[in-house]
Scaffold this active site. Sequence first.
Site, PDB file in Angstrom:
ATOM      1  N   HIS A  33      65.091  33.386 -14.706  1.00  7.68           N
ATOM      2  CA  HIS A  33      63.894  33.380 -14.178  1.00  7.68           C
ATOM      3  C   HIS A  33      63.844  34.848 -14.113  1.00  7.68           C
ATOM      4  O   HIS A  33      65.103  34.779 -13.064  1.00  7.68           O
ATOM      5  CB  HIS A  33      63.657  32.320 -13.386  1.00  7.68           C
ATOM      6  N   ASP A  48      59.653  25.829 -12.941  1.00  7.41           N
ATOM      7  CA  ASP A  48      60.822  26.772 -12.258  1.00  7.41           C
ATOM      8  C   ASP A  48      61.416  26.476 -11.197  1.00  7.41           C
ATOM      9  O   ASP A  48      61.439  27.231 -10.120  1.00  7.41           O
ATOM     10  CB  ASP A  48      60.384  28.468 -12.027  1.00  7.41           C
ATOM     11  N   ASN A  76      67.819  27.745 -17.301  1.00  4.94           N
ATOM     12  CA  ASN A  76      67.273  28.714 -17.714  1.00  4.94           C
ATOM     13  C   ASN A  76      67.385  29.799 -17.091  1.00  4.94           C
ATOM     14  O   ASN A  76      67.736  29.084 -16.003  1.00  4.94           O
ATOM     15  CB  ASN A  76      65.911  27.886 -17.330  1.00  4.94           C
ATOM     16  N   SER A 135      67.171  34.185 -11.453  1.00  8.50           N
ATOM     17  CA  SER A 135      67.630  33.478 -10.835  1.00  8.50           C
ATOM     18  C   SER A 135      68.140  32.716 -12.221  1.00  8.50           C
ATOM     19  O   SER A 135      67.101  32.507 -13.233  1.00  8.50           O
ATOM     20  CB  SER A 135      66.959  32.236 -10.329  1.00  8.50           C
TER      21      SER A 135
END
Length: 212
Positions: free
Chosen positions: A109, A145, A107, A136
């Site tokens: 973020h 996260d 992912n 990030s």
Amino acid sequence: MKRIVVLVSGEGSNLQALIDACQQGRINAKISAVFSNKIAAYGLERARLADIPAHTLDVKAYEDRTAFDEALADAIETFRPDLVVLAGYMRILSAEFVQRFAGRMINIHPSLLPKYPGLHTHRQAIENQDAEHGTSVHFVTEQLDGGPVILQAKVPVFAGDTQDELIARVQTQEHSIYPLVVSWFVDGRLSLQNGQAFLDNKLLSERGYAED
């Protein structure tokens, strides 16, 4: 060639960066499909323009988050992905979904994790008068996260910045580092081992590669 499935909920600018990188040979992989929980997500149109299968699952058709995630995971698995990439996917994933793709889902973020998990990161950076902000890339775990960071990019926060200005500055960095991290994974350089991120068999720090 390795196969990638991308999940989006909105504009899909990071998806476009990945499409471009694949077409230019900077990522040695194929984006096999794009999925969204939003039928109007422009990321789906980006996929169609690149001749990538684009799919939508209607959240309302499922009784709860677990049922939706199970259907989504089953649909993703039909494309036999080596990597699942979240590119602005705005739903919290169930533990069962995360476990199915553990070690092969990443992912991006918009903050310098662990600072500002969740939403409204740009507003928080401005309101707190931070000197720097950023983005990030991290492996996805069951903690929101909270998976191990792979790579970060920092940007300055200037006095008088609006959220839109800061978002644009951060997104410029996102479009650079996300394809890079994806390329590391598909080239076999990046892995998740015992809950920690490794690049070229070297343990990455809490802030990821090249944190300084």
